[in-house]
Scaffold this active site. Structure first.
Site, PDB file in Angstrom:
ATOM      1  N   ASP A   1      32.823   3.054  30.689  1.00 48.28           N
ATOM      2  CA  ASP A   1      32.571   4.459  30.370  1.00 48.28           C
ATOM      3  C   ASP A   1      33.869   5.044  29.804  1.00 48.28           C
ATOM      4  O   ASP A   1      34.156   4.901  28.621  1.00 48.28           O
ATOM      5  CB  ASP A   1      32.095   5.124  31.664  1.00 48.28           C
ATOM      6  CG  ASP A   1      31.680   6.572  31.512  1.00 48.28           C
ATOM      7  OD1 ASP A   1      31.514   7.024  30.374  1.00 48.28           O
ATOM      8  OD2 ASP A   1      31.527   7.267  32.528  1.00 48.28           O
TER       9      ASP A   1
ATOM     10  N   ASP B   1      23.709   2.172  39.687  1.00 49.62           N
ATOM     11  CA  ASP B   1      23.145   2.961  40.786  1.00 49.62           C
ATOM     12  C   ASP B   1      23.464   4.437  40.661  1.00 49.62           C
ATOM     13  O   ASP B   1      24.343   4.850  39.897  1.00 49.62           O
ATOM     14  CB  ASP B   1      23.735   2.479  42.113  1.00 49.62           C
ATOM     15  CG  ASP B   1      25.182   2.941  42.296  1.00 49.62           C
ATOM     16  OD1 ASP B   1      25.997   2.674  41.388  1.00 49.62           O
ATOM     17  OD2 ASP B   1      25.488   3.597  43.307  1.00 49.62           O
TER      18      ASP B   1
END
Ligand code: IMP
Ligand code: MG
Length: 222
Positions: free
Chosen positions: A107, A163
């Site tokens: 990210d 998750d």
């Protein structure tokens, strides 16, 4: 940065599909072939727990060269701060080895930057990065990803290891969720994304726990 419009999070909006299980399978095969071609003599795969687990498991079974696997786990202090620490270290000595670090998603790149610094100190012969997903538009720390599954926009992804608060890692596919919805209720997509467990009447035995094929274990966060 523009202010967000005051739209309330709507948990009735379902998670949106991103990549189906078959698409992931095909791409993982291609990446395994790339890694094998670059490392005919074999390679050490270092996976970052817990998110990289499904990806690693599929990857190793497609790699037709000798492979060793090892794991490390990190704990983030604050989101986007890049201040992480190792909470589980490797058993393998990486000195002189060809190493590929396997990540679920890159990210900002801050986590990866930390890990590459940590691993390069161990003097591997080579050190490359393999990430299933890459949000290049979000990058803060420029980091090279040698083997990339899919480049994706700035969306929040769940499934295939990824998750929210420990949920959704075991989905065989990737979906896009809404962080506002998940923050209000981490289980917001459970009914939508998992098959509901049969009721006692439906499973025919009347016994609790029997036939619970779709039972959801929310698991732990991390
Ligand atoms: P980075 O340090 O900002 O590159 O963060 C990488 C870590 O943030 C990943 O290893 C994930 O644990 C988490 N992460 C980033 N984006 C997502 C996402 O879309 N879904 C779930 N976890 C994510
Ligand atoms: Mg991760």
């Amino acid at each position: 940065m523009t202010a967000r419009p005051p739209v309330p999070a709507d948990a009735t909006v379902p998670a949106r599909p991103l990549f189906a299980a078959g698409e992931i399978r095909r791409r993982v095969r291609e990446i395994a072939d790339e890694i094998a071609a670059a490392h005919p003599g074999g390679v050490v795969l270092v996976a970052v727990l817990k998110g990289a687990l499904p990806f690693l498991a599929d990857l190793v079974r497609r790699l037709e060269v000798p492979v060793e696997v090892d794991f490390l786990a990190i704990s983030a202090y604050e989101p986007d701060s890049g201040r992480v620490r190792l909470v589980k270290d490797l058993d393998t000595d990486l000195a002189g080895r060809d190493v590929v670090l396997v990540e679920d998603i890159v990210d900002t790149g801050l986590t990866l930057g930390y890990l590459l610094g940590e691993l390069s100190r161990r003097e591997p012969a080579s050190l490359e990065v393999c990430a299933l997903l890459d949000k290049t538009a979000r990058r803060i720390l420029p980091t090279e990803v040698h083997y990339r599954g899919f480049e994706i926009p700035d969306v929040f992804v769940l499934g295939y290891g990824l998750d929210f608060a420990g949920r959704y890692r075991n989905l065989d596919r990737l979906v896009i969720g809404d962080v506002d919805v998940l923050t209000l209720d981490p289980d917001a997509y459970v009914a939508d994304l998992y098959r509901a467990p049969p009721t006692h009447a439906e499973n025919g035995t009347g016994a609790p726990g029997s036939g619970a094929a779709g039972h959801v274990n929310p698991g732990e966060s991390g």
